[in-house]
Design a protein around this motif. Structure first.
Motif, PDB file in Angstrom:
ATOM      1  N   ALA A  41      35.185 -42.229  70.866  1.00  0.00           N
ATOM      2  CA  ALA A  41      36.003 -40.973  71.404  1.00  0.00           C
ATOM      3  C   ALA A  41      35.277 -39.923  71.686  1.00  0.00           C
ATOM      4  CB  ALA A  41      36.731 -40.454  70.157  1.00  0.00           C
ATOM      5  N   THR A  42      33.692 -39.770  71.204  1.00  0.00           N
ATOM      6  CA  THR A  42      32.804 -38.735  71.592  1.00  0.00           C
ATOM      7  C   THR A  42      32.575 -39.115  73.074  1.00  0.00           C
ATOM      8  OG1 THR A  42      32.231 -38.420  69.380  1.00  0.00           O
ATOM      9  CG2 THR A  42      30.811 -37.755  71.213  1.00  0.00           C
ATOM     10  N   SER A  43      32.111 -40.318  73.240  1.00  0.00           N
ATOM     11  CA  SER A  43      31.733 -40.851  74.598  1.00  0.00           C
ATOM     12  C   SER A  43      32.926 -40.373  75.531  1.00  0.00           C
ATOM     13  CB  SER A  43      31.305 -42.422  74.838  1.00  0.00           C
ATOM     14  OG  SER A  43      30.528 -42.331  73.999  1.00  0.00           O
ATOM     15  N   LEU A  77      35.398 -34.591  80.286  1.00  0.00           N
ATOM     16  CA  LEU A  77      35.545 -33.032  80.290  1.00  0.00           C
ATOM     17  C   LEU A  77      34.366 -32.459  80.866  1.00  0.00           C
ATOM     18  CD1 LEU A  77      36.491 -32.499  76.532  1.00  0.00           C
ATOM     19  CD2 LEU A  77      38.152 -32.418  78.614  1.00  0.00           C
ATOM     20  N   PRO A  78      34.492 -31.293  81.552  1.00  0.00           N
ATOM     21  CA  PRO A  78      33.432 -30.526  82.135  1.00  0.00           C
ATOM     22  C   PRO A  78      32.567 -29.898  80.916  1.00  0.00           C
ATOM     23  CG  PRO A  78      35.530 -29.598  82.746  1.00  0.00           C
ATOM     24  CD  PRO A  78      35.771 -30.549  81.590  1.00  0.00           C
ATOM     25  N   ARG A  79      31.126 -30.201  81.246  1.00  0.00           N
ATOM     26  CA  ARG A  79      30.048 -29.668  80.515  1.00  0.00           C
ATOM     27  C   ARG A  79      30.239 -28.298  79.804  1.00  0.00           C
ATOM     28  NH1 ARG A  79      24.183 -31.606  82.445  1.00  0.00           N
ATOM     29  NH2 ARG A  79      24.384 -33.490  81.722  1.00  0.00           N
ATOM     30  N   GLY A 130      31.288 -27.908  74.175  1.00  0.00           N
ATOM     31  CA  GLY A 130      31.024 -27.204  72.789  1.00  0.00           C
ATOM     32  C   GLY A 130      32.363 -27.040  72.279  1.00  0.00           C
ATOM     33  N   ARG A 131      33.150 -26.256  72.894  1.00  0.00           N
ATOM     34  CA  ARG A 131      34.505 -25.562  72.487  1.00  0.00           C
ATOM     35  C   ARG A 131      35.304 -26.770  71.914  1.00  0.00           C
ATOM     36  NH1 ARG A 131      35.322 -21.609  77.273  1.00  0.00           N
ATOM     37  NH2 ARG A 131      33.843 -22.887  78.013  1.00  0.00           N
TER      38      ARG A 131
END
Length: 146
Positions: free
Chosen positions: A74-76, A82-84, A88-89
């Protein structure tokens, strides 16, 4: 707990193979459902100390392996799609929601445990965890293969 560490280390290998074999979306869903199903061993653990410990260790090893697999994938996937500028958000939002659900589950578990007893409450928790993972597994995520 030590068994969970062993399972978690195995989860990284499962993640790599699972994503390659069936795709990111199906692998996330399958690992999530498998992790949820492994929790059924906890309320089903027999009172016999040796056998009960076996059930709990099996739940810890398999559950951690599969939850780590789902988390890695999921993190990958988020980092890929998503754009960089928003990573973080988005990560913070996922962490906040997970934390809030943990607190909510703890309060509900305490109330239900007092009312129903520990094993029935753990079965309710298993159903809740499984429901969330099944919804995720059969969402549009299942069509994402890359």
């Amino acid at each position: 707990m030590a068994g969970g560490g062993v399972g978690a280390r195995g989860g990284r290998f499962i993640a790599r193979g699972g994503a390659g074999a069936i795709g990111f979306g199906p692998a996330i869903g399958t690992a999530g459902i498998g992790g949820a199903l492994s929790t059924i061993l906890i309320p089903l653990a027999p009172a016999n100390r040796t056998l009960g410990m076996g059930f709990l260790c099996a739940a810890q090893v398999t559950g951690d392996a599969l939850w780590v697999t789902a988390a890695i994938l999921a993190t990958s996937l988020r980092q890929t799609l998503l754009p960089r500028a928003v990573l973080g958000r988005v990560s913070a939002t996922f962490q906040s929601v997970a934390g809030a659900m943990g607190v909510t589950g703890a309060v509900m578990g305490g109330v239900l445990g007092n009312w129903l007893g520990p094993r029935p409450t753990l079965l309710v928790a298993v159903v809740g965890i499984l429901a969330g993972t099944v919804v995720t597994a059969f969402s549009q995520l299942r069509d994402y293969r890359e």
